[in-house]
Enzyme design. Structure first.
Site, PDB file in Angstrom:
ATOM      1  N   LYS A 188      -1.800  43.411-116.606  1.00 27.15           N
ATOM      2  CA  LYS A 188      -0.870  42.416-116.088  1.00 27.15           C
ATOM      3  C   LYS A 188      -1.348  41.988-114.705  1.00 27.15           C
ATOM      4  O   LYS A 188      -1.266  42.752-113.744  1.00 27.15           O
ATOM      5  CB  LYS A 188       0.548  43.010-116.017  1.00 27.15           C
ATOM      6  CG  LYS A 188       1.622  42.023-115.587  1.00 27.15           C
ATOM      7  CD  LYS A 188       3.000  42.679-115.688  1.00 27.15           C
ATOM      8  CE  LYS A 188       4.116  41.726-115.322  1.00 27.15           C
ATOM      9  NZ  LYS A 188       5.442  42.359-115.471  1.00 27.15           N
ATOM     10  N   LYS A 189      -1.883  40.776-114.626  1.00 27.59           N
ATOM     11  CA  LYS A 189      -2.403  40.254-113.356  1.00 27.59           C
ATOM     12  C   LYS A 189      -1.287  39.502-112.640  1.00 27.59           C
ATOM     13  O   LYS A 189      -0.842  38.453-113.096  1.00 27.59           O
ATOM     14  CB  LYS A 189      -3.594  39.335-113.601  1.00 27.59           C
ATOM     15  CG  LYS A 189      -4.244  38.818-112.315  1.00 27.59           C
ATOM     16  CD  LYS A 189      -5.447  37.931-112.595  1.00 27.59           C
ATOM     17  CE  LYS A 189      -5.020  36.548-113.019  1.00 27.59           C
ATOM     18  NZ  LYS A 189      -6.165  35.611-113.146  1.00 27.59           N
ATOM     19  N   GLU A 246       1.453  34.395-120.434  1.00 28.13           N
ATOM     20  CA  GLU A 246       1.430  33.939-119.041  1.00 28.13           C
ATOM     21  C   GLU A 246       2.805  33.484-118.614  1.00 28.13           C
ATOM     22  O   GLU A 246       3.522  32.828-119.372  1.00 28.13           O
ATOM     23  CB  GLU A 246       0.422  32.799-118.876  1.00 28.13           C
ATOM     24  CG  GLU A 246       0.295  32.320-117.438  1.00 28.13           C
ATOM     25  CD  GLU A 246      -0.879  31.379-117.211  1.00 28.13           C
ATOM     26  OE1 GLU A 246      -1.127  31.028-116.045  1.00 28.13           O
ATOM     27  OE2 GLU A 246      -1.546  31.008-118.202  1.00 28.13           O
ATOM     28  N   ASP A 293      17.180  44.127-116.365  1.00 31.14           N
ATOM     29  CA  ASP A 293      16.702  43.018-117.201  1.00 31.14           C
ATOM     30  C   ASP A 293      16.431  43.491-118.626  1.00 31.14           C
ATOM     31  O   ASP A 293      15.409  43.152-119.218  1.00 31.14           O
ATOM     32  CB  ASP A 293      15.448  42.375-116.612  1.00 31.14           C
ATOM     33  CG  ASP A 293      15.197  40.975-117.200  1.00 31.14           C
ATOM     34  OD1 ASP A 293      16.165  40.383-117.743  1.00 31.14           O
ATOM     35  OD2 ASP A 293      14.061  40.479-117.120  1.00 31.14           O
ATOM     36  N   ALA A 337       2.662  35.867-113.336  1.00 28.30           N
ATOM     37  CA  ALA A 337       1.773  36.881-113.907  1.00 28.30           C
ATOM     38  C   ALA A 337       1.100  36.373-115.177  1.00 28.30           C
ATOM     39  O   ALA A 337       1.627  35.505-115.884  1.00 28.30           O
ATOM     40  CB  ALA A 337       2.539  38.162-114.207  1.00 28.30           C
ATOM     41  N   VAL A 338      -0.081  36.908-115.428  1.00 24.65           N
ATOM     42  CA  VAL A 338      -0.817  36.654-116.675  1.00 24.65           C
ATOM     43  C   VAL A 338      -1.101  38.014-117.306  1.00 24.65           C
ATOM     44  O   VAL A 338      -1.490  38.956-116.600  1.00 24.65           O
ATOM     45  CB  VAL A 338      -2.149  35.923-116.413  1.00 24.65           C
ATOM     46  CG1 VAL A 338      -2.862  35.627-117.738  1.00 24.65           C
ATOM     47  CG2 VAL A 338      -1.921  34.637-115.634  1.00 24.65           C
ATOM     48  N   VAL A 339      -0.899  38.122-118.610  1.00 24.71           N
ATOM     49  CA  VAL A 339      -1.135  39.387-119.293  1.00 24.71           C
ATOM     50  C   VAL A 339      -2.350  39.252-120.207  1.00 24.71           C
ATOM     51  O   VAL A 339      -2.457  38.287-120.970  1.00 24.71           O
ATOM     52  CB  VAL A 339       0.099  39.827-120.106  1.00 24.71           C
ATOM     53  CG1 VAL A 339      -0.178  41.146-120.831  1.00 24.71           C
ATOM     54  CG2 VAL A 339       1.313  39.973-119.194  1.00 24.71           C
TER      55      VAL A 339
END
Length: 373
Positions: free
Chosen positions: A44-45, A23, A137, A27-29
């Site tokens: 991936k939210k 997290e 990145d 985003a939260v995965v």
């Protein structure tokens, strides 16, 4: 329910979220699977409702570029669906990342292994650059590792196209330790050379097993770079003193890379030095890097399936393999390995014809190896 909503609902039902694995701020995965086939995936939210001031562009960019970029060394976007105020990206499931592998002191690196990871990184990056996409990145934990050993570039939230060379871009990109000096000096006009600098830092980190240029602030980052590579002159880097955020940082002499990378081959040092050139226009390109003699010299790159990987089974610490304690293996952020277990991987290069004769009963840290023939 209109056709768009129905399609989104169908997409949502296709995937099942199982366990949260990470997290961040936006985003939260989750680890997940496809409902019909059971195929693993990562979901991936992205919390779109929390974005302000256009930051949701990172989500839009990630979807845009991953839809466009189909390559074995770039993570695959499987699906996209929305849920309430969240955007969900369904990505192929990958077991670990390069940062985890670098930090795992139970793993042994051979020069051929490093060469393989670098080749896959450059192949994925060359494809991005050929399609006019800057990643912006690149760092070890954005280089994910599949179960079959393939490396894949991930996290395109800061990516953007660079087809128009005169277009102004932000300099607030790339994680500090992998950020090139032109961005630290505030350049708003730059090219694919920024990604090449990041890859050079990753290359050095693979050889050292620790970050090469780790500054604590932007100013300290510049000092760290100049201490390692020498303070640039106008001859080295014409016009850098005219960059928007330029400030004198101090005079540091240039130290030969050989002094730190004592066991690296001449070809490895040459490629590294061409990635870390101050003048961006003189940095090697990704296609030039792939054609560099480093990749065709012995030892040849390890096949991805034979690369070191994170094991779920405990393995022996390297200091038990050679009987010598390694203080670095107990440093910050390094988990101590259990005292018992087996070292899964043979300590020989799979590409050496005389591999049996070259079985090694000592620690095979790249920084301590003799040069390969």
């Amino acid at each position: 329910m209109d056709a768009v909503e129905r399609e989104n609902s169908d997409r949502q039902k296709r995937w099942v979220k199982e366990q949260k694995v990470g997290e961040g701020t936006y985003a939260v995965v989750y680890r997940g699977r496809e409902f019909a086939t059971g195929r693993k995936c990562a979901i991936k939210k992205i919390k779109v409702g929390q974005f302000k001031d256009g930051l949701d562009m990172s989500a839009i960019r990630e979807v845009k570029y991953l839809r466009e970029l189909k390559h074995r060394n770039v993570i695959e976007l499987l699906d996209v669906f929305s849920s309430k105020t969240n955007l969900n990206l369904v990505l192929e499931f990958l077991d670990s990342d390069l940062e985890m592998i670098i930090k795992d002191r139970t793993l042994v690196f051979l020069p051929a292994d490093i060469k393989s990871w670098m080749a896959m990184t450059y192949r994925g990056l060359e494809f991005c650059h050929r399609n006019f996409v800057l990643h912006r990145d690149l760092k070890p934990n954005n280089l994910l590792i599949a179960a079959n050993g393939e490396l894949k570039i991930a996290d395109f939230g800061l990516a953007r196209d660079f087809a128009d060379p005169g277009f102004k871009m932000t300099c607030q990109v790339i994680t500090r330790w992998y950020r090139p000096p032109e961005l630290l000096f505030g350049s708003r006009y730059y090219s694919s050379a920024v990604d090449i600098w990041s890859v050079g830092c990753i290359f050095a980190e693979l050889m050292l097993r620790t970050p090469y240029l780790a500054g604590e602030s932007d100013m300290d980052q510049l000092k760290t770079i100049f201490r390692a590579l020498g303070t640039p002159t106008e001859q080295d880097w014409p016009g850098h003193t005219k960059l928007p955020d330029y400030v004198p940082v101090g005079q540091f002499p240039k130290t030969p890379l050989r002094d730190l990378f004592t066991a690296a081959s001449a070809d490895a040092l040459n490629l590294l030095s061409r990635c870390l050139v101050y003048e961006p226009r003189k940095r090697i390109s990704s296609i030039e890097a792939l054609n560099h003699p480093y990749f065709t010299a012995m030892p040849y790159p390890t096949h991805p399936s034979k690369l070191p990987k994170i094991s779920k089974q405990p393995s022996r610490p390297l200091d038990e393999v050679d009987g010598n304690a390694d203080p670095a293996s107990t440093g910050p952020g390094v988990k101590a390995a259990p005292p018992k277990g087996r070292l899964k991987r043979k300590l020989t290069s799979p590409n050496d014809s005389d591999s049996k004769a070259r079985s090694i009963a000592r620690k095979l840290d790249f920084t301590k190896q003799v040069n390969s023939p």
